[in-house]
Design an enzyme around this catalytic site. Sequence first.
Site, PDB file in Angstrom:
ATOM      1  N   SER A   1       0.843  -1.200   0.000  1.00 39.30           N
ATOM      2  CA  SER A   1       0.000   0.000   0.000  1.00 39.30           C
ATOM      3  C   SER A   1       0.879   1.252   0.000  1.00 39.30           C
ATOM      4  O   SER A   1       0.936   1.997   0.984  1.00 39.30           O
ATOM      5  CB  SER A   1      -0.919  -0.025   1.218  1.00 39.30           C
ATOM      6  OG  SER A   1      -1.690  -1.203   1.245  1.00 39.30           O
TER       7      SER A   1
ATOM      8  N   GLY B   1       0.782   4.190  -1.451  1.00 41.35           N
ATOM      9  CA  GLY B   1       0.196   5.505  -1.252  1.00 41.35           C
ATOM     10  C   GLY B   1       0.011   5.822   0.215  1.00 41.35           C
ATOM     11  O   GLY B   1       0.308   6.934   0.680  1.00 41.35           O
ATOM     12  N   ASP B   2      -0.473   4.853   0.979  1.00 41.58           N
ATOM     13  CA  ASP B   2      -0.677   5.040   2.412  1.00 41.58           C
ATOM     14  C   ASP B   2       0.638   5.219   3.151  1.00 41.58           C
ATOM     15  O   ASP B   2       0.772   6.109   4.005  1.00 41.58           O
ATOM     16  CB  ASP B   2      -1.423   3.834   2.994  1.00 41.58           C
ATOM     17  CG  ASP B   2      -2.865   3.770   2.532  1.00 41.58           C
ATOM     18  OD1 ASP B   2      -3.636   4.665   2.891  1.00 41.58           O
ATOM     19  OD2 ASP B   2      -3.210   2.819   1.811  1.00 41.58           O
ATOM     20  N   THR B   3       1.618   4.363   2.857  1.00 39.74           N
ATOM     21  CA  THR B   3       2.866   4.426   3.606  1.00 39.74           C
ATOM     22  C   THR B   3       3.690   5.658   3.248  1.00 39.74           C
ATOM     23  O   THR B   3       4.395   6.206   4.105  1.00 39.74           O
ATOM     24  CB  THR B   3       3.688   3.147   3.403  1.00 39.74           C
ATOM     25  OG1 THR B   3       3.823   2.861   2.004  1.00 39.74           O
ATOM     26  CG2 THR B   3       3.009   1.961   4.058  1.00 39.74           C
TER      27      THR B   3
ATOM     28  N   ALA C   1       2.075   8.407   5.249  1.00 43.09           N
ATOM     29  CA  ALA C   1       2.441   8.253   6.655  1.00 43.09           C
ATOM     30  C   ALA C   1       3.862   8.720   6.910  1.00 43.09           C
ATOM     31  O   ALA C   1       4.157   9.364   7.927  1.00 43.09           O
ATOM     32  CB  ALA C   1       2.287   6.792   7.077  1.00 43.09           C
TER      33      ALA C   1
END
Length: 389
Positions: free
Chosen positions: A172, A174-176, A179
């Site tokens: 993932s 995009g999420d990491t 973050a």
Amino acid sequence: MSGSTENADATGSLQGVRVVELGQLIAGPFCGQLLGDMGAEVAKVEPPESGDPMRAWGQGDKPTWWRVIARNKYSVAADLKTAEGQDLVRRLIAEADILIENFRPGTLEKWSLDPRDLMEMNPRLIVVRVSGYGQWGPYAARAGFGGIAEAMGGWRKIVGEPDRPPARMGVSIGDTLAATYGCMGALAALHERATSGKGQIVDVALYESVLQVMEGLIPEWAIAGHKRERTGSTLPGIAPSNVYSCSDGEFLIGANQDSVFARLCEAMGQADLATDERYRTHTARGKHQAELDALINAWTRRFTVAELETLMNEHGVPAGRILDAEDMLSDPHFAAREAIVMVDDAELGPVPMQGAFPKLSRTPSKIRRNAPRDVGQDTAEICRRWLGD
């Protein structure tokens, strides 16, 4: 590292920093994981009973993803849809340095947790807000997931084979990425707060986090009229840099810099290729990329992966095996640097997982505490230590 981490030391670069994590799934919690690895004390707020949905993510009968993303955290149960839960969280935030949330814009405000009010209560508070499109703009209210951000930010458009639909990366990203930028922003805000004494809001948009790593995508189109498309395993104009076939597998070679390419040619026994006008310069190799890859691939087929790895190392050519999890667990370099560590889990026994990075010489990041097994198991402890309850 091995052994239980429940009573591990409390050192680290962010020792003494308190974090309230209100996020769920990946983008918010991965930011909390990074800060926790660096030594911050992270109070993760979960819905009573159900907990973070990430607890159920992963393969196998007993998913292990939670053990990674929730390490170095304390679980506090609070229902943010109720006045009682909001009051508890508000009291914790009053004692915190950083608040992390990754809900749709407007959600905190709906729960009577407007960051402006929280920062009036706690002027030193740093609020990391991660969302699909940012806190303002025409798309701000839209639901946003990492995959959608990857599409909007340009990533999905260029990943995959040219004759197939856009592919996704196996993680993932995009999420990491979001973050990680959230963590970076929080650290910058902490540094600035040391002078001003004031907190601030870190507004992280998933699509912008993806856009940030797209290299020359925008100016290449605007200035040169070049629009990047899907090109499979190659990066157009960067050659040789590809996966090549061996007699027993595949091997990655990156020899696109002039002097490195010359060393590859020597290893191939074809030193004259380095002075051939078709391949002598970076630009020339880019123009003849396909034929150069074919030439190298015909040569690598003569070797096993192990043989080619030895040959590349002897000639100083950046190259490497394409590893999976099984390979990593037996790799001596991973072991020497503790890139993968063993954490004793009360339910699963020893669990191997990635270590804490980057490595700091005096105040190392590390796994000091196992992921909380039960939802809300640490509520009483956090309330006692933070609030004196």
